[in-house]
Design an enzyme around this catalytic site. Structure first.
Site, PDB file in Angstrom:
ATOM      1  N   CYS A  11      54.443  58.087  27.258  1.00  0.00           N
ATOM      2  CA  CYS A  11      53.148  57.417  27.091  1.00  0.00           C
ATOM      3  C   CYS A  11      52.282  57.576  28.329  1.00  0.00           C
ATOM      4  O   CYS A  11      51.115  57.964  28.244  1.00  0.00           O
ATOM      5  CB  CYS A  11      53.390  55.945  26.773  1.00  0.00           C
ATOM      6  N   CYS A  36      49.963  58.712  25.391  1.00  0.00           N
ATOM      7  CA  CYS A  36      48.815  57.810  25.178  1.00  0.00           C
ATOM      8  C   CYS A  36      47.784  57.832  26.301  1.00  0.00           C
ATOM      9  O   CYS A  36      46.578  57.911  26.027  1.00  0.00           O
ATOM     10  CB  CYS A  36      49.289  56.368  25.034  1.00  0.00           C
ATOM     11  N   HIS A  45      27.275  39.734  15.167  1.00  0.00           N
ATOM     12  CA  HIS A  45      26.210  40.671  14.827  1.00  0.00           C
ATOM     13  C   HIS A  45      25.521  41.191  16.077  1.00  0.00           C
ATOM     14  O   HIS A  45      25.274  40.412  16.992  1.00  0.00           O
ATOM     15  CB  HIS A  45      25.184  39.932  13.947  1.00  0.00           C
ATOM     16  N   GLU A  75      32.059  43.343  12.185  1.00  0.00           N
ATOM     17  CA  GLU A  75      31.560  42.318  11.261  1.00  0.00           C
ATOM     18  C   GLU A  75      31.561  42.834   9.817  1.00  0.00           C
ATOM     19  O   GLU A  75      31.615  42.052   8.872  1.00  0.00           O
ATOM     20  CB  GLU A  75      30.152  41.850  11.646  1.00  0.00           C
TER      21      GLU A  75
END
Ligand code: NAP
Length: 475
Positions: A39, A44, A450, A455
């Site tokens: 990793c 990663c 928002h 959302e």
């Protein structure tokens, strides 16, 4: 190794005497790296940083639409990116080393094998043997990328993900063979930094993932410039006098032979466990013969009571760093007698860091249908446009959300899938909802933030079954 480090830190904090053996066999191309395992060194971390380099290339293009005056054409320099990424990885290697010292963990740069159930032999690079004894032995030796064995020139002329992040110069025009996580992520960032990149897909992309989502990921990549050779398998790789690599393959769609030349061939055809050299056969530690992985119980125990295994080396576990880290920490607590808590391997979230990121948690639509039947699930979905795509005039055709629920009174959420910017950040939060047994009505009770892409998840209202247009049009 990062897994082992987290386990040993936990064990050391709980007062256990711990020694850790770590040894990196260089790749077939001679690439070496430091402490921290796949990793940190060849997985990663460098992948995400190179993905970020690619995203910045797209952002530079968007920037002009947002008013940035960028003089002249923009180009990318591999050596600068790779050098910076490698320096960061080296800083992590150093950080882990310091932490091991701070926590009084004995670190041994030795290749370990088991002599008996309480004895480990460690071999140094110079061939010196050290013998250690322990009450419990934990194996977390992970896996290494495979090369195909039946393709002439594959190993001689190609390399793997063990090498790509440590290349000193740009791989140039690249053929990536394979179509899972590693292949698509590498092809994505190579395309993003401006390299001519082709993915050769033997069967399907992202096997095991929701196939509708996989299609969106590869559609976006194709639109973004990655070439795909579908249903094709390489036959041979030859080096031409010019130094270019000539790859011959069979085009599965036409059945005919095709060839092209590349500067590099990256094999991303899966990973193999590192069990062979561990001496497990001497101890009757049970392996799965097909995969070579260690058979483990729910408590990570092997067939030998004081020997444990976790991470990619253990059979049937997700090959994901955070899953293994958590499993390792819990194992350390159990071994120290501090807890009986077992790892919960359900609802593990993950993200594929392709140019359009794909995050998911829970079941794919195929798996949900298999378990609950087509009439037993309700799929809510939405095509949405990220706000940042609007001014930049970017195509959002593949930005999509799918929430798979049980059909019936509770409508428990079985799976959540998201393609779009920052998919990992979006999916992480919702994964807690799935751990808590969230239902579709919990989702609808959640207030959105928002304006965000996340959302859109709490607003999904169109069912697939309805056949209505799933494009988000307003509130
Ligand atoms: P993988 O998931 O085992 O996929 C191997 C790919 O190579 C498949 O597309 C397979 O095609 C193809 N393939 C195998 N042999 C081939 C051959 N001889 N010729 C052509 N194609 C061939 O391997 P991976 O991508 O290396 O990933 C390994 C693991 O690492 C995964 O399980 C994943 O969990 C983990 N990982 C996670 C992340 C992340 O969290 N973002 C990133 C990278 C890796 P078929 O489908 O036809 O078999």
């Amino acid at each position: 190794m990062i897994l082992t480090i987290c386990l040993v830190f936990t064990a050391a904090q709980l007062g256990q005497r711990v020694a850790v053996l770590d040894f990196v066999e260089p790749s077939a191309k001679g690439t070496r790296w430091g402490l921290g395992g796949t990793c940190v060194n060849v997985g990663c971390i460098p992948k995400k940083l190179m993905h970020q380099a690619a995203l910045l290339g797209t952002a530079v293009k968007d920037a002009k639409k947002y008013g940035w005056q960028i003089p002249g054409p923009v180009s990318h320099d591999w050596a600068t990116m790779a050098g910076a990424v490698q320096n960061h990885v080296r800083s992590l290697n150093w950080g882990h080393r310091v932490q091991l010292q701070d926590k009084k963990v004995k670190y041994l740069n030795l290749k370990g094998s088991l002599a008996d159930e309480h004895t480990v032999k460690g071999l140094s690079k110079a061939g010196k043997e050290t013998v250690l004894t322990a009450k419990n032995i934990v194996i977390a030796t992970g896996g290494r990328p495979k090369y195909p064995t039946n393709i002439p020139g594959a190993m001689e002329h190609g390399f793997t993900s063990d090498d790509i992040f440590w290349l000193k110069k740009s791989p140039g025009k690249t053929l990536v063979v394979g179509a899972s996580y590693v292949a698509l992520e590498c092809a994505g960032f190579l395309t993003g930094i401006g390299l001519d990149t082709t993915v050769m897909v033997r069967s399907i992309a992202l096997r095991g993932f929701d196939q509708q989502m996989a299609g969106l990921v590869t559609d976006y990549m194709e639109a973004y410039g990655t070439r795909f050779a579908w249903k094709s398998v390489p036959k041979k790789v030859e080096k031409l006098p010019s130094g270019a690599l000539q790859v011959t393959w069979v085009d599965g769609q036409t059945g005919s032979e095709a060839r092209d030349t590349y500067d590099s061939v990256l094999w991303a055809v899966g990973r193999a466990p590192e069990t062979k050299a561990l001496g497990l056969d001497r101890l009757n530690v049970q392996l799965n013969n097909a995969t070579g992985k260690i058979v483990v119980g729910a408590d990570e125990s092997t067939s030998v009571p004081n020997i444990f295994a976790f991470g990619d080396i253990s059979e049937g576990r997700p090959e994901l760093t955070p899953t293994a880290i958590k499993a390792g920490k819990l194992l350390a607590r159990r071994l120290a007698g501090q807890s009986t808590e077992l790892m919960n391997y359900d609802n593990v979230p993950t993200t594929v860091f392709t140019p359009l990121e794909y995050g998911c948690v829970g079941l794919s639509e195929e798996e949900a249908e298999r378990r609950h039947g087509k009439d037993g699930i309700e799929v809510f979905h939405a095509f949405y446009k990220p706000l940042e795509f609007t001014v930049a005039e970017r195509d959002a055709s593949q930005c999509y959300i799918k929430v798979i629920c049980e059909r019936g009174a509770d409508q428990k959420i079985l799976g959540l899938h998201f393609t779009g910017p920052n998919a990992g950040e979006v999916t992480q939060g919702f994964s807690m909802g799935l751990q808590c047994g969230a239902t579709y009505s919990h989702l609808l009770q959640t207030v959105g933030i928002h304006p965000t892409c996340a959302e859109e998840v709490v607003k999904v209202g169109i069912t697939k079954r309805s056949g209505l247009d799933a494009a988000v049009t307003g509130c």
